[in-house]
Design an enzyme around this catalytic site. Structure first.
Site, PDB file in Angstrom:
ATOM      1  N   ASN A   1      52.426  34.019  46.433  1.00  0.00           N
ATOM      2  CA  ASN A   1      51.483  32.997  46.897  1.00  0.00           C
ATOM      3  C   ASN A   1      51.422  31.917  45.810  1.00  0.00           C
ATOM      4  O   ASN A   1      50.753  32.101  44.796  1.00  0.00           O
ATOM      5  CB  ASN A   1      50.110  33.650  47.128  1.00  0.00           C
ATOM      6  CG  ASN A   1      49.043  32.637  47.503  1.00  0.00           C
ATOM      7  OD1 ASN A   1      49.354  31.476  47.792  1.00  0.00           O
ATOM      8  ND2 ASN A   1      47.787  33.067  47.522  1.00  0.00           N
TER       9      ASN A   1
ATOM     10  N   LYS B   1      50.027  29.202  45.895  1.00  0.00           N
ATOM     11  CA  LYS B   1      48.729  28.488  45.947  1.00  0.00           C
ATOM     12  C   LYS B   1      48.947  26.980  45.865  1.00  0.00           C
ATOM     13  O   LYS B   1      49.897  26.453  46.415  1.00  0.00           O
ATOM     14  CB  LYS B   1      47.795  29.019  44.856  1.00  0.00           C
ATOM     15  CG  LYS B   1      47.491  30.504  45.021  1.00  0.00           C
ATOM     16  CD  LYS B   1      46.371  30.992  44.136  1.00  0.00           C
ATOM     17  CE  LYS B   1      46.053  32.453  44.456  1.00  0.00           C
ATOM     18  NZ  LYS B   1      45.037  33.033  43.603  1.00  0.00           N
TER      19      LYS B   1
ATOM     20  N   HIS C   1      42.122  34.191  52.844  1.00  0.00           N
ATOM     21  CA  HIS C   1      42.198  34.489  51.409  1.00  0.00           C
ATOM     22  C   HIS C   1      40.802  34.300  50.813  1.00  0.00           C
ATOM     23  O   HIS C   1      40.049  33.421  51.234  1.00  0.00           O
ATOM     24  CB  HIS C   1      43.217  33.558  50.741  1.00  0.00           C
ATOM     25  CG  HIS C   1      43.508  33.955  49.322  1.00  0.00           C
ATOM     26  ND1 HIS C   1      42.658  33.652  48.292  1.00  0.00           N
ATOM     27  CD2 HIS C   1      44.535  34.663  48.785  1.00  0.00           C
ATOM     28  CE1 HIS C   1      43.158  34.155  47.160  1.00  0.00           C
ATOM     29  NE2 HIS C   1      44.293  34.774  47.436  1.00  0.00           N
TER      30      HIS C   1
ATOM     31  N   GLY D   1      43.849  36.603  39.333  1.00  0.00           N
ATOM     32  CA  GLY D   1      44.160  35.755  38.185  1.00  0.00           C
ATOM     33  C   GLY D   1      43.998  36.446  36.844  1.00  0.00           C
ATOM     34  O   GLY D   1      44.025  35.798  35.798  1.00  0.00           O
TER      35      GLY D   1
ATOM     36  N   GLU E   1      42.020  42.544  48.683  1.00  0.00           N
ATOM     37  CA  GLU E   1      41.881  41.831  47.412  1.00  0.00           C
ATOM     38  C   GLU E   1      40.431  41.870  46.933  1.00  0.00           C
ATOM     39  O   GLU E   1      39.505  41.940  47.730  1.00  0.00           O
ATOM     40  CB  GLU E   1      42.259  40.365  47.580  1.00  0.00           C
ATOM     41  CG  GLU E   1      43.700  40.162  47.986  1.00  0.00           C
ATOM     42  CD  GLU E   1      44.170  38.778  47.609  1.00  0.00           C
ATOM     43  OE1 GLU E   1      44.937  38.686  46.664  1.00  0.00           O
ATOM     44  OE2 GLU E   1      43.733  37.803  48.237  1.00  0.00           O
TER      45      GLU E   1
ATOM     46  N   SER F   1      45.998  40.462  40.287  1.00  0.00           N
ATOM     47  CA  SER F   1      46.507  40.779  38.941  1.00  0.00           C
ATOM     48  C   SER F   1      47.745  41.673  38.930  1.00  0.00           C
ATOM     49  O   SER F   1      47.955  42.416  37.970  1.00  0.00           O
ATOM     50  CB  SER F   1      45.420  41.414  38.075  1.00  0.00           C
ATOM     51  OG  SER F   1      44.342  40.530  37.922  1.00  0.00           O
TER      52      SER F   1
HETATM   53  P1  PGA Z   1      46.803  36.904  41.259  1.00  0.00           P
HETATM   54  O1  PGA Z   1      46.248  36.407  42.657  1.00  0.00           O
HETATM   55  O2  PGA Z   1      48.123  37.553  41.496  1.00  0.00           O
HETATM   56  O3  PGA Z   1      46.888  35.669  40.435  1.00  0.00           O
HETATM   57  O4  PGA Z   1      45.785  37.852  40.720  1.00  0.00           O
HETATM   58  C1  PGA Z   1      46.429  37.142  43.821  1.00  0.00           C
HETATM   59  C2  PGA Z   1      45.963  36.322  44.991  1.00  0.00           C
HETATM   60  O5  PGA Z   1      45.076  35.469  44.839  1.00  0.00           O
HETATM   61  O6  PGA Z   1      46.483  36.484  46.088  1.00  0.00           O
END
Ligand code: PGA
Length: 221
Positions: free
Chosen positions: A7, A9, A86, A149, A143, A182
């Site tokens: 993703n 983003k 999300h 993050g 999630e 993460s």
């Molecule tokens: P991350 O985010 O891998 O940066 O923890 C996962 C997500 O938001 O789908």
């Protein structure tokens, strides 16, 4: 089938997305490797063999909905999967479970597989809004907002419990249950055999680290 989703983003520009796509195009894996791109870059994926995903879709059909990108338009660009609900969309854009359910219906009508993101908070409202048929044709991603993050996943025992709960909610009938939050090359091994797939953002931004996540989760055999 196993899935690993990058993703990206709201990161990267045209040249960066192009270079990411060429670096990640040949990752060998038994998983389906999907990249979820921002709308303006979806067309760039045409000449690559990665499965294409979007990060959101309109809850409405084609028509007078200024600013909306509908599922027919996504399909037109080669999109086969789409993230919806999300936690960042729910938090910052105030999306409701009803809107997410409407988006799922729209996506399915254009033959796009919804990847419905859920956390503890909206589990019951989200599943109450979904039809049985929609659940069967969707992927789900569990999630936790506070784990997004970072560098450490939610404790594995909690993920195991949540996957079991999601299996109850879906009657074991969905296309699969993924985990996101993460995930990185250092912790991916602990998720093998526990989830049907991964939703990876931070660790997907660098092609090398994304390749390590994919290979750690599902080596090509
Ligand atoms: P991350 O985010 O891998 O940066 O923890 C996962 C997500 O938001 O789908």
């Amino acid at each position: 089938m196993k899935y690993v989703i990058a993703n990206l983003k709201s990161h990267k520009t045209t040249s960066e997305v192009n270079s990411w796509l060429s670096d990640c195009n040949n990752i060998a894996s038994d998983s389906k490797v999907i990249v979820a791109l921002a709308f303006p870059y979806l067309h760039l994926a045409k000449s690559f063999k990665l499965e294409l995903g979007a990060q959101d879709a309109s809850p409405f059909p084609p028509g007078s909905y200024t600013g909306a990108v509908n599922s027919t338009q996504l399909s037109d660009l080669g999109v086969k999967y789409c993230l919806i609900g999300h936690s960042e969309r729910r938090q910052y854009f105030h999306e409701t479970s009803i809107e997410v359910a409407d988006k799922a219906e729209e996506l399915l009508s254009a033959d796009i597989t919804p990847i419905i993101c859920v956390s503890e908070k909206e589990l019951s409202s989200q599943f109450a809004a979904l039809q049985e048929e929609t659940i069967k044709k969707s992927l789900f991603a569990y999630e936790v907002l506070t784990d997004i993050g970072g560098t450490e996943t939610t404790p594995i025992s909690h993920i195991v419990d949540m996957i079991a709960l999601l299996k109850k909610y879906t009657n074991g009938n969905s296309l699969g249950i993924l985990y996101g939050g993460s995930v990185n090359p250092a912790n991916v091994n602990s998720l093998v055999g526990i989830v049907d797939g991964l939703l990876v953002a931070t660790a997907s931004l660098d092609p090398q680290s994304f390749a390590q996540v994919v290979q750690g989760f599902s080596p090509h055999v």
